[in-house]
Scaffold this motif. Structure first.
Motif, PDB file in Angstrom:
ATOM      1  N   ALA A  51       0.815  -1.225   0.000  1.00  0.00           N
ATOM      2  CA  ALA A  51       0.000   0.000   0.000  1.00  0.00           C
ATOM      3  C   ALA A  51       0.841   1.265   0.000  1.00  0.00           C
ATOM      4  CB  ALA A  51      -1.000   0.019   1.159  1.00  0.00           C
ATOM      5  N   HIS A  52       2.106   1.166  -0.430  1.00  0.00           N
ATOM      6  CA  HIS A  52       2.969   2.349  -0.486  1.00  0.00           C
ATOM      7  C   HIS A  52       3.671   2.450  -1.844  1.00  0.00           C
ATOM      8  CE1 HIS A  52       2.563   3.360   3.807  1.00  0.00           C
ATOM      9  NE2 HIS A  52       2.410   2.054   3.960  1.00  0.00           N
ATOM     10  N   GLU A  53       2.995   1.961  -2.881  1.00  0.00           N
ATOM     11  CA  GLU A  53       3.631   1.885  -4.186  1.00  0.00           C
ATOM     12  C   GLU A  53       3.719   3.220  -4.915  1.00  0.00           C
ATOM     13  OE1 GLU A  53       5.292  -0.670  -5.289  1.00  0.00           O
ATOM     14  OE2 GLU A  53       4.807  -1.769  -3.464  1.00  0.00           O
ATOM     15  N   ARG A  54       3.056   4.247  -4.411  1.00  0.00           N
ATOM     16  CA  ARG A  54       3.211   5.576  -5.006  1.00  0.00           C
ATOM     17  C   ARG A  54       4.449   6.287  -4.482  1.00  0.00           C
ATOM     18  NH1 ARG A  54       0.128   4.741  -9.323  1.00  0.00           N
ATOM     19  NH2 ARG A  54      -1.945   3.984  -8.729  1.00  0.00           N
ATOM     20  N   LYS A  55       5.105   5.692  -3.498  1.00  0.00           N
ATOM     21  CA  LYS A  55       6.335   6.255  -2.949  1.00  0.00           C
ATOM     22  C   LYS A  55       7.544   5.632  -3.647  1.00  0.00           C
ATOM     23  CE  LYS A  55       4.675   6.843   1.858  1.00  0.00           C
ATOM     24  NZ  LYS A  55       3.321   6.229   1.731  1.00  0.00           N
ATOM     25  N   SER A  56       8.620   6.396  -3.702  1.00  0.00           N
ATOM     26  CA  SER A  56       9.904   5.830  -4.097  1.00  0.00           C
ATOM     27  C   SER A  56      10.497   5.075  -2.911  1.00  0.00           C
ATOM     28  CB  SER A  56      10.856   6.939  -4.536  1.00  0.00           C
ATOM     29  OG  SER A  56      11.203   7.749  -3.413  1.00  0.00           O
ATOM     30  N   ALA A  57      11.563   4.325  -3.164  1.00  0.00           N
ATOM     31  CA  ALA A  57      12.230   3.622  -2.065  1.00  0.00           C
ATOM     32  C   ALA A  57      12.705   4.607  -1.006  1.00  0.00           C
ATOM     33  CB  ALA A  57      13.404   2.812  -2.612  1.00  0.00           C
ATOM     34  N   ALA A  58      13.242   5.740  -1.437  1.00  0.00           N
ATOM     35  CA  ALA A  58      13.735   6.741  -0.484  1.00  0.00           C
ATOM     36  C   ALA A  58      12.594   7.362   0.312  1.00  0.00           C
ATOM     37  CB  ALA A  58      14.514   7.822  -1.222  1.00  0.00           C
ATOM     38  N   GLU A  59      11.492   7.660  -0.349  1.00  0.00           N
ATOM     39  CA  GLU A  59      10.336   8.240   0.344  1.00  0.00           C
ATOM     40  C   GLU A  59       9.770   7.271   1.371  1.00  0.00           C
ATOM     41  OE1 GLU A  59       8.659  11.156  -3.233  1.00  0.00           O
ATOM     42  OE2 GLU A  59       7.996   9.060  -3.098  1.00  0.00           O
ATOM     43  N   PHE A  60       9.775   5.994   1.054  1.00  0.00           N
ATOM     44  CA  PHE A  60       9.303   4.991   2.007  1.00  0.00           C
ATOM     45  C   PHE A  60      10.207   4.957   3.237  1.00  0.00           C
ATOM     46  CE2 PHE A  60       9.234   0.680   3.749  1.00  0.00           C
ATOM     47  CZ  PHE A  60       7.875   0.459   3.903  1.00  0.00           C
TER      48      PHE A  60
END
Length: 399
Positions: free
Chosen positions: A313-322
């Motif tokens: 449920a966090h696929e709109r984030k980049s790896a860094a944003e996550f």
């Protein structure tokens, strides 16, 4: 809306679609029997087992079959179509049929950003968001309005999730177009008492539907080589982590919906191919399903203490944003910070709920880099594990 009584009585696409005997009368949605195919974690070839070929007749009509609907006979290849989920939508795009897709069951869970890495591949995102069947409550009216040749979705899902009746399914089948699909992203729903398909078995069925066997075979060849190459480089089984796969959309998560990696649903395919074990094995905790909506908290997670946590449920984030939001919160949380995965910064985005063959290439690459960066490169680095141009060429029909 165009779903008026007048439009419902007008001649429709059913004039060039006929149905096999198994679809008539009370048998329309009868639970089909058949062995569920085995799926292994060590052989990508099991995902490409032949599931039947398109059959041509003297009149140029052809058949395609898939449980629970059975066999359909088409007088011509469907041009307008809609999928409920992003996995089947992705299959259509992979087969070069993206231009004919008129809508989607849930645009928010159809992740199209991966197409940006494939030269010449795109979908009309604005149209899909405007024609979101989920936003319309999966009403029959939107099915009439979109007026598709075929609906690539499991009709039993409509009955069990959206309170459709068998009569509703029969009405749309007769007045608009047939259904063709099988809910395969998980295998934990009691109502799904008919055959399941692996990702590539379902993909082959959709290739039958659209008369695109050559594209399917090219994808299957690329997929098998890609998976085999990755699996030859995996660490020994004893050195691979166990993984806890959960769902929670908050940037400050406190409770989670668990998934089981061993249920063989297509949404967990990359983890099985990458040889990880299910952190919930032996715990008695069941995965999310229609009837089981149980949640787990950090106290339960500490009892399990998984090596890796994959959070959906966090696929709109980049790896860094996550890392800067979800992981940062967990590192400061009084309980979460005690988890081994949090201490080792091995908490990652967990992949799509619905994945098709294009998605699966990207998610398997990402998963390999999340779990084994020393072997496959960093998750947000520049290393590519498959040829983007080759994928784009197959979609374009260049074999």
């Amino acid at each position: 809306m165009t779903g008026t009584e007048e439009s419902r009585d007008a001649p429709t696409r059913r004039n060039f679609i006929t149905y096999g005997g198994a679809l008539l009368g009370a048998g329309l949605l009868a639970g089909c029997t058949g062995d569920t195919p085995a799926e292994t974690t060590t052989s990508a070839a099991s995902d490409t087992a032949t599931a039947g070929q398109t059959t041509e007749t003297e009149s140029s009509s052809y058949t395609a079959s898939m449980e629970p609907v059975g066999e359909l006979t088409f007088e011509s290849v469907p041009e307008k179509w809609v999928a409920y989920d992003g996995g089947y939508a992705d299959m259509g795009v992979a087969l070069g049929k993206g231009d004919g897709m008129t809508g989607i069951g849930g645009s928010g869970r159809y992740y199209t950003q991966v197409y940006d890495e494939l030269p010449g591949v795109s979908v009309n995102r604005d149209m899909l968001e405007a024609n979101d069947l989920g936003e319309a409550g999966m009403s029959k009216e939107i099915f009439y309005e979109l007026d598709n040749d075929v609906h690539v979705m499991d009709p039993q899902m409509l009955i069990n999730w959206f309170d459709w009746s068998e009569e509703d399914v029969a009405e749309i089948t007769e007045n608009v177009g047939p259904f063709f699909g099988n809910l395969i992203f998980r295998r934990e729903d009691d109502w799904h008492d008919y055959r399941y398909y692996t990702l590539y078995e379902a993909f082959e069925k959709v290739a039958q539907l659209f008369g695109e066997q050559e594209r399917y075979e090219a994808f299957a060849e690329l997929h098998n080589a890609f998976i085999a190459n990755i699996q030859t480089k995996l660490p020994p089984a004893d050195d691979r982590p166990n993984v806890l796969l959960v769902y929670e959309g908050s940037n400050e998560p406190e409770e989670f919906s668990p998934y089981r990696l061993n249920d063989k649903g297509t949404s967990k395919k990359q983890w099985r191919d990458l040889g990880v074990s299910d952190a919930l094995s032996g715990t008695g905790i069941q995965g999310l399903s229609t009837t089981d909506r149980g949640r787990i908290d950090y106290e339960t997670m500490l009892e399990i203490d998984p090596d890796v946590i994959m959070l959906r449920a966090h696929e709109r984030k980049s790896a860094a944003e996550f890392r800067d939001t979800v992981l940062a919160f967990m590192q400061e949380h009084s309980l979460a910070r005690e988890l081994t995965a949090v201490q080792n910064e091995q908490v990652y985005r967990g992949g799509y709920l619905f994945q098709g063959p294009i998605h699966n290439l990207f998610l398997t690459e990402r998963g390999a880099q999340q779990l084994y960066p020393d072997v496959f490169g960093e998750e947000d680095g520049d290393t590519k594990l498959f040829d983007r141009q080759r994928v784009a060429d197959i979609i374009a029909g260049e074999f």
